[in-house]
Design a protein around this motif. Structure first.
Motif, PDB file in Angstrom:
ATOM      1  N   LEU A   1       0.493  -1.223   0.098  1.00  0.00           N
ATOM      2  CA  LEU A   1       0.027   0.173   0.127  1.00  0.00           C
ATOM      3  C   LEU A   1       1.099   1.135  -0.271  1.00  0.00           C
ATOM      4  O   LEU A   1       1.748   1.552   0.947  1.00  0.00           O
ATOM      5  N   ILE A   2       0.667   2.310  -0.847  1.00  0.00           N
ATOM      6  CA  ILE A   2       1.792   3.880  -1.420  1.00  0.00           C
ATOM      7  C   ILE A   2       0.774   4.463  -1.014  1.00  0.00           C
ATOM      8  O   ILE A   2       0.133   4.460  -1.707  1.00  0.00           O
ATOM      9  N   VAL A   3       1.180   4.958  -0.241  1.00  0.00           N
ATOM     10  CA  VAL A   3       0.710   6.559   0.678  1.00  0.00           C
ATOM     11  C   VAL A   3       1.240   7.366  -0.330  1.00  0.00           C
ATOM     12  O   VAL A   3       2.412   7.429   0.059  1.00  0.00           O
ATOM     13  N   GLY A   4       0.955   8.976  -0.446  1.00  0.00           N
ATOM     14  CA  GLY A   4       1.179   9.540  -0.728  1.00  0.00           C
ATOM     15  C   GLY A   4       0.850  10.412  -0.658  1.00  0.00           C
ATOM     16  O   GLY A   4      -0.746  10.634   0.125  1.00  0.00           O
TER      17      GLY A   4
ATOM     18  N   PRO B   1       8.684   6.719   2.449  1.00  0.00           N
ATOM     19  CA  PRO B   1       9.918   7.538   1.998  1.00  0.00           C
ATOM     20  C   PRO B   1      11.069   8.382   2.752  1.00  0.00           C
ATOM     21  O   PRO B   1      10.311   8.665   3.844  1.00  0.00           O
ATOM     22  N   GLU B   2      11.617   8.105   1.814  1.00  0.00           N
ATOM     23  CA  GLU B   2      13.400   8.281   2.523  1.00  0.00           C
ATOM     24  C   GLU B   2      13.775   9.531   2.608  1.00  0.00           C
ATOM     25  O   GLU B   2      14.371  10.245   3.161  1.00  0.00           O
ATOM     26  N   ASP B   3      12.985   9.856   1.485  1.00  0.00           N
ATOM     27  CA  ASP B   3      12.657  11.935   1.146  1.00  0.00           C
ATOM     28  C   ASP B   3      11.800  12.475   0.822  1.00  0.00           C
ATOM     29  O   ASP B   3      11.209  11.951   0.052  1.00  0.00           O
TER      30      ASP B   3
ATOM     31  N   VAL C   1       6.673  13.320  -2.694  1.00  0.00           N
ATOM     32  CA  VAL C   1       8.304  12.430  -2.358  1.00  0.00           C
ATOM     33  C   VAL C   1       8.840  13.065  -3.027  1.00  0.00           C
ATOM     34  O   VAL C   1       9.178  13.210  -4.857  1.00  0.00           O
ATOM     35  N   GLY C   2      10.007  12.129  -2.663  1.00  0.00           N
ATOM     36  CA  GLY C   2      11.251  12.227  -3.327  1.00  0.00           C
ATOM     37  C   GLY C   2      12.019  11.452  -4.446  1.00  0.00           C
ATOM     38  O   GLY C   2      11.500  10.206  -4.126  1.00  0.00           O
ATOM     39  N   PRO C   3      12.685  11.827  -5.012  1.00  0.00           N
ATOM     40  CA  PRO C   3      13.513  10.872  -5.762  1.00  0.00           C
ATOM     41  C   PRO C   3      13.482   9.846  -5.832  1.00  0.00           C
ATOM     42  O   PRO C   3      13.244   8.809  -6.792  1.00  0.00           O
ATOM     43  N   GLN C   4      14.257   9.478  -4.261  1.00  0.00           N
ATOM     44  CA  GLN C   4      14.742   8.683  -3.981  1.00  0.00           C
ATOM     45  C   GLN C   4      13.572   7.179  -3.825  1.00  0.00           C
ATOM     46  O   GLN C   4      13.925   6.437  -4.705  1.00  0.00           O
ATOM     47  N   PHE C   5      12.826   8.050  -3.204  1.00  0.00           N
ATOM     48  CA  PHE C   5      11.764   6.956  -3.055  1.00  0.00           C
ATOM     49  C   PHE C   5      10.705   6.730  -4.295  1.00  0.00           C
ATOM     50  O   PHE C   5      10.367   5.946  -4.187  1.00  0.00           O
ATOM     51  N   ALA C   6      10.154   8.089  -4.460  1.00  0.00           N
ATOM     52  CA  ALA C   6       9.720   7.881  -6.189  1.00  0.00           C
ATOM     53  C   ALA C   6      10.247   7.192  -7.085  1.00  0.00           C
ATOM     54  O   ALA C   6       9.606   6.074  -7.453  1.00  0.00           O
TER      55      ALA C   6
END
Ligand code: ADP
Ligand code: MG
Length: 400
Positions: free
Chosen positions: A218-221, A266-268, A298-303
């Motif tokens: 489950l990805i939340v944003g 997310p980490e970023d 969300v950050g680029p690493q997480f994306a």
């Protein structure tokens, strides 16, 4: 789907010489000058109309709501006239608009398509007045429910009419929508990934709770993510967040964890100090969000991490809600990366929601999504695991 299907009646020759009434969803946006600004819903309604004509219907009566008119007070701005004009162009045949139609005081030529004026102007429509429904149920022999966008509402033309109709059946759009969404919620291919994002947990809590029982990831944003971050004890600064729902977010996390499933955080993230299109965007570790900053993407690493999961998914992916403020280009990158991953996903992909569709259009991936729902509320209610009133009554009538 247990409903009788209009396509089957046509195939059996049961539509030949019959009057057909179609409840469509032609609630389209209108431009300043009153013309149709987006004809997606009109196009989506054509297969049922063409099916009726090809089946040899004596006449095809189509109705829909448009906007939010006051019952009993017809006004020019609520008229389906622009819809009739566009529908005629698309069908390549005249479509006559009929007003004051409830008691059938109008005639039709053989094989004619008529559009019955905005059904929400009829007194009793919203409250599903049984008398109104019974009067309308006398207008035709076969009643087709094809309005997926209003299938979650029990109104006179979306529910009552189908109780009293001589024959009640599901139109091709309704069948297609329900089958596509059931494919994901009822008996999904695995792994099943859901993205539930957008502005608020409060508007999607039941969806989150229901999907937490089914999905593998489950990805939340969006604003929803901020509430999950707060629940995980992360700093969210002055982000859009719902502190009251932190407990609910934790419960969703725990439900997933208990099933060995994952809600990746997310980490970023991308932050700004103001909610503006030209606000400078800064990528930061999630732990480093300052008190005067707001998370807008969300950050680029997480994306990249979630995009790779989606690009490797051979099961199914269901997407509702943008990962960030995609309307502002500086905060659209997470949603864009997600959209590209969904476009590239080898599994079955399903998307729906007003802003989600806007994002799909913005990134030009519509052709690469397996199914895009035309229904906002109805799509979400199906994801919540509810049986839509339209489906309930059509299933009941199929047992007659
Ligand atoms: P949908 O219509 O697809 O169901 P929603 O209406 O729930 O989606 O959410 C879309 C809105 O959420 C968009 O207008 C978007 O700008 C906003 N949004 C996304 N992320 C954030 C965020 N981090 N902060 C504030 N608003 C956000
Ligand atoms: Mg929205």
């Amino acid at each position: 789907m247990k409903a009788k299907k209009f396509a089957e009646l046509v195939a059996q020759g049961a539509v030949q010489g019959k009057r057909v009434f179609i409840r469509a969803d032609l609630n389209v946006p209108l431009a300043e000058n009153g013309s149709v600004a987006d004809d997606t819903r009109i196009r989506a309604s054509l297969p049922a109309i063409r099916m009726a004509l090809e089946g040899g219907a004596a006449a095809v009566l189509v109705t829909s709501h448009l906007g939010r008119p006051k019952e009993g007070e017809p006004q020019a701005k609520d008229s389906l006239a622009p819809v009739a004009a566009r529908m005629a162009e698309l069908l390549g045949r005249p479509v006559r608009l009929v007003t004051d139609w409830v008691d059938g005081q109008f005639t039709t030529a053989p094989g004619e398509v008529v559009l019955l004026e905005n059904c929400r102007v009829n007194v009793g429509e919203k409250k599903n007045n049984p008398e109104l429904a019974q009067r309308i149920a006398k207008l035709a022999d076969i009643f087709v429910h094809d309005a997926f966008g209003t299938a979650h509402r029990a109104e006179a033309t979306t529910y009552g009419v189908f109780e009293y109709a001589p024959i009640a059946c599901a139109g091709p759009l309704l069948v297609q929508e329900v089958e596509a969404i059931e494919k994901v919620v009822a008996n999904p291919p695995r792994p099943l990934i859901a993205i539930v994002a957008g502005s608020k947990v409060s508007t999607k809590l039941t969806v989150l709770q229901n999907l937490a029982e089914k999905v593998d990831t489950l990805i939340v944003g969006g604003g929803i993510l901020n509430t999950f971050l707060m629940a995980a004890g992360k700093p969210v600064g002055k982000s859009l967040v719902e502190p009251d729902l932190v407990g609910e977010a934790k419960a969703v996390q725990e439900k997933m964890a208990a099933r060995g499933a994952d809600v990746p955080l997310p980490e970023d993230v991308v932050v700004a100090s103001e909610f503006r299109a030209d606000a400078p965007a800064t990528v930061k570790p999630t732990d480093a969000v300052a008190a005067d900053e707001m998370i807008l993407d969300v950050g680029p690493q997480f994306a990249e991490r979630i995009a790779q999961t989606i690009e490797a998914c051979t099961g199914a992916v269901v997407w509702n809600g943008p990962l960030g403020v995609f309307e502002f280009d500086a905060f659209a990158k997470g949603t864009e990366r997600l959209a590209r991953a969904i476009a590239a996903c080898p599994g079955f992909t399903l998307a729906g929601g007003g802003d989600t569709i806007a994002a799909i259009e913005k990134f030009g991936i519509a052709d690469q999504v397996d199914y895009i729902s035309t229904g906002g509320g109805a799509f979400l209610e199906m994801l919540e695991g509810k049986v839509l009133p339209a489906i309930e009554i059509l299933a009941k009538r199929a047992e007659d």
